[in-house]
Enzyme design. Structure first.
Site, PDB file in Angstrom:
ATOM      1  CE  LYS A 154     -50.380  64.201  10.074  1.00 23.07           C
ATOM      2  NZ  LYS A 154     -49.794  65.276   9.592  1.00 23.07           N
TER       3      LYS A 154
ATOM      4  CG  MET B 294     -10.992  46.302   3.075  1.00 22.42           C
ATOM      5  SD  MET B 294      -9.603  45.223   3.993  1.00 22.42           S
ATOM      6  CE  MET B 294     -10.009  44.869   5.194  1.00 22.42           C
TER       7      MET B 294
ATOM      8  CD  GLU C 298     -34.872  60.339   8.457  1.00 22.10           C
ATOM      9  OE1 GLU C 298     -33.774  60.594   7.997  1.00 22.10           O
ATOM     10  OE2 GLU C 298     -35.706  61.091   8.415  1.00 22.10           O
TER      11      GLU C 298
ATOM     12  CG  PHE D  24     -45.471  65.797   0.179  1.00 21.13           C
ATOM     13  CD1 PHE D  24     -44.229  66.022  -0.938  1.00 21.13           C
ATOM     14  CD2 PHE D  24     -45.409  66.056   1.515  1.00 21.13           C
ATOM     15  CE1 PHE D  24     -43.080  66.570  -0.261  1.00 21.13           C
ATOM     16  CE2 PHE D  24     -44.090  66.670   2.017  1.00 21.13           C
ATOM     17  CZ  PHE D  24     -43.160  66.810   0.961  1.00 21.13           C
ATOM     18  CD  GLN D  25     -42.116  63.923   3.337  1.00 18.32           C
ATOM     19  OE1 GLN D  25     -42.910  64.236   4.284  1.00 18.32           O
ATOM     20  NE2 GLN D  25     -41.052  64.767   3.079  1.00 18.32           N
TER      21      GLN D  25
END
Ligand SMILES: Cc1ncc(C[n+]2csc(CCOP(=O)(O)OP(=O)(O)O)c2C)c(N)n1
Ligand SMILES: [Mg+2]
Lengths: 101, 588
Positions: free
Chosen positions: B164, B485, B52, B114-115
């Site tokens: 949802k 760097m 993502e 969940f999630q």
């Protein structure tokens, strides 16, 4: 002079630190207080006192009164950031910020 | 009875009405109804990323190279947390993104389902605004408002979190309101008096400089045109921040190069010695100001910006003009012309001494480096890449590190929206997904990610996305086997204790390319560089180019942290003489 509590203030730039009262009118809805307070905590500014209550039931408005301390530059930044908050009501003019003292 | 639509349908109807053509995303349980609806909307193409964060950066690249908002679709929980880096990146660099995340159904919110995660809570500090949709009837309004907030004023990311059950629930759909309340007009708070003051300051100045930033790019291509006209009209020198590159032609004589920590000697000294500093769409970031107390001590300062909270945030200015860069420049040019002040001619005398001084600084040739015929110098590699690609319309993205600075110094941009880099957040792993986003928007153009071998491994998996959609991005890795760097700072600040900045094990990038189903090319010797770069350009597939460069090279010139503009290190010799001590050591 009190020491600035901001984690980011540069000591060489300290102006005079004063106490200020800032009043914000917001839509009374979940998360709005967190948005306002987050502006302070995210910048390392301290809140000395905080009062929140619904003041206008018809228009669903709450008033948040904040007492904070800071240099003029910090206070100006706080007020400008508060003004940038997106009001969640459809009418974009409802949230407003007033700088009392 | 008006037709009722499901939440998922409403999401797509909104995207269609906002003219969205591409979304970057990754599915999961909490967004399945939206994914299910995708098939019914052929004008919207979904690009399936591999992480993502990649979706977010790809949308950033898409947005930066087109001026349109980038759209991201992720699931709840890990999907949402994975996109946080990209949202923060977009917030720091003012890139318009609309991120749609799935959430657990409303009745489960707050139960550690969940999630589940507090997505709006987590993303509050890294978005301009976010919404948790708790009532299906709010969805159309919120979706349109999301696009409005992301794209108006100072652009930035927004997030809409949709549980949802809301995706299944039904409601009426309403089109976006025509009248936009937050648009540029409302935000243009400047008046003619301020423009007159600016023109007056310009007339009086004998050592003026324009300091321009990403705001010029964000204001649209028109702003760049107007800027060029203004610079020509005034004859003033101009320098740009990292984000502003391309707004003004990089090879023009009035351009002093980039300013700041790794900017040119002439740009930084001009900032320090000027008597009039005109900031157009930049934000006095610490990478460009150096030591703030000694920043441009003798100048009158003007700040043109669309965001009122940028004014006086870091540097107190003498004149603030709040407005859209295009509109402010247009008014300024108009006023200059009306008053018949051809500053270029009338002021020539006055600023000629200034230009002489600038020429003197230029003779330092601060971007020079000692080339080699045995080993590829990274600066040389960027210069060759530039020479071999400059005659086509090329888009460059970068990762973060030395290679990024060398790209900014040695690749010359002539058009806006051709340069995508993570400036504010400095996100390693930005460049590859950003290049994918750019290539999606510009399928026929050459898109090159100038990368470091460490950075590229952070989002390497997105090369698989490039292969899937036939996006022929070119990953040009300046491979020094070091987090260069970091190594440079350790050399400068930590007595050459190269703690954990060397990659003991690296993949064989050529084989890796083949494993992903794209093309791998390696260059190890300066003699073969041009030929290999040509081969890369002529390959119509994604390429990973492993360019082995000098491991010990440092990026100069440099303003060490805690030092002002006029104390630049020009090379290794200066570095020995200017050990960073005390406070400077604790700065980043
Ligand atoms: C996500 C992230 N982690 C850590 C850093 C700190 N950091 C800045 S540059 C750099 C090294 C980059 O190495 P490489 O990609 O090889 O580029 P080079 O400097 O060698 O050109 C690191 C670790 C960062 N910018 N981003
Ligand atoms: Mg490296």
């Amino acid at each position: 002079m009190a020491k600035s509590k901001s984690a980011y203030s540069t000591p060489t730039k300290l102006g005079k630190i004063d106490t200020h009262i800032i009043v914000v009118w917001v839509d009374n809805e979940a998360s709005v207080l967190s948005r306002v307070v987050g502006l302070f905590s995210g910048r390392g500014y301290n809140i000395e006192s905080l009062a929140v209550a619904e003041v206008d039931q018809k228009n669903n408005l709450s008033r948040i009164t904040i007492v904070t301390t800071g240099t003029p530059q910090v206070i100006e930044q706080i007020v400008l950031q508060l003004k940038k908050l997106v009001p969640s009501s459809q009418d974009h003019s409802t949230s407003s910020v007033k700088f009392l003292a | 009875m008006p037709k009722l639509y499901s939440g998922a349908e409403i999401v797509f109807k909104c995207l269609e009405d906002q003219n969205v053509e591409h979304i970057f995303g990754y599915p999961g349980g909490a967004v399945l109804p939206i994914y299910d609806e995708l098939k019914n909307h052929p004008t919207i193409k979904h690009i399936l990323v591999r992480h993502e964060q990649g979706a977010g950066h790809a949308a950033e690249g898409y947005a930066r190279s087109t001026g349109k908002p980038g759209v991201v679709l992720v699931t709840s929980g890990p999907g949402a947390t994975n996109v946080v880096t990209a949202l923060t990146d977009a917030y720091m660099d003012s890139v318009p993104l609309v991120c749609i995340s799935g959430q657990v159904p409303t009745h489960l919110i707050g139960t550690d389902a969940f999630q589940e995660c507090d997505t709006t809570g987590i993303t509050r500090p890294c978005t301009k605004h976010n919404w948790l949709v708790k009532d299906i009837n709010d969805l159309p309004r919120i979706m349109h408002e999301a696009f409005e907030v992301a794209t108006t004023g100072r652009p930035g990311p927004v997030l809409v979190d949709i549980p949802k059950d809301i995706q299944f629930a039904k409601a009426k759909y309403s089109k976006p309101k025509k009248e936009k309340k937050l648009n540029g007009k409302v935000l243009n708070k400047f008046n003619q008096k301020e423009i007159d003051q600016l023109v007056d300051l310009m007339k009086k100045a004998s050592k003026p400089v324009f300091y321009t930033g990403g705001g010029v790019i964000n204001s649209g291509p028109k702003a760049s045109e107007l800027l060029r006209e203004l610079v020509a009209l005034t004859g003033f020198p101009i320098t740009s921040t990292l984000q502003g590159l391309g707004a003004y032609p990089g090879d023009d004589n009035q351009f002093l190069g980039m300013l700041g920590m790794h900017g040119t000697y002439e740009a930084n000294n001009a900032m320090h010695d000027c008597d009039l500093l005109i900031n157009i769409g930049a934000r006095f970031d610490d990478r460009i100001t150096g030591k703030i107390d000694e920043f441009s001590p003798k100048s009158k300062k003007v700040h043109i910006d669309i965001d009122p909270s940028s004014i006086n945030k870091i540097v107190k200015v003498d004149l603030a003009i709040v407005g859209d860069v295009s509109d402010v420049i247009k008014s300024t040019t108009k006023t200059l012309k009306k008053k018949n002040l051809n500053l270029e001619k009338s002021n020539k005398q006055k600023i000629s001494k200034w230009w002489q001084q600038i020429q003197k600084w230029r003779t330092k040739k601060s971007l020079n480096f000692i080339n080699s015929d045995k080993i590829i110098k990274p600066q040389h590699a960027v210069q060759r890449l530039y020479e071999l690609t400059k005659n086509q319309d090329t888009y460059i993205t970068t990762e973060v590190g030395q290679h990024q600075m060398w790209a900014a110094q040695h690749y010359k941009f002539n058009k806006p929206n051709r340069w995508m880099t993570s400036g504010g957040l400095g996100t390693m792993g930005y460049g590859l997904p950003a290049a994918i986003g750019v290539q999606v928007a510009h399928p026929k153009k050459l898109v090159v990610d100038i990368a470091g071998e460490a950075s590229i491994l952070m989002t390497m998996q997105e090369i698989s996305t490039a292969v899937q959609y036939n996006l022929p991005v070119k990953i040009f890795i300046l491979n020094n086997q070091y987090m260069g760097m970091v190594r440079q700072w350790q050399e400068l600040l930590h007595e050459k204790n190269y703690s954990e900045s060397y990659s003991e094990a690296l993949p064989d990038f050529v084989k890796l390319a083949e494993a992903y189903g794209c093309v791998g090319i390696r260059a190890e010797h300066p003699d073969e560089l041009d030929e290999k770069i040509e081969e890369m350009i002529n390959t119509d597939r994604p390429v990973i180019f492993d360019c082995h460069v000098d491991q010990a090279e440092n990026c100069y010139p440099m303003i060490p942290s805690g030092k002002p503009h006029n104390q630049m290190l020009l090379g290794p010799k200066d570095q020995e003489a200017n050990k960073i001590t005390g406070k400077g050591k604790s700065l980043v």
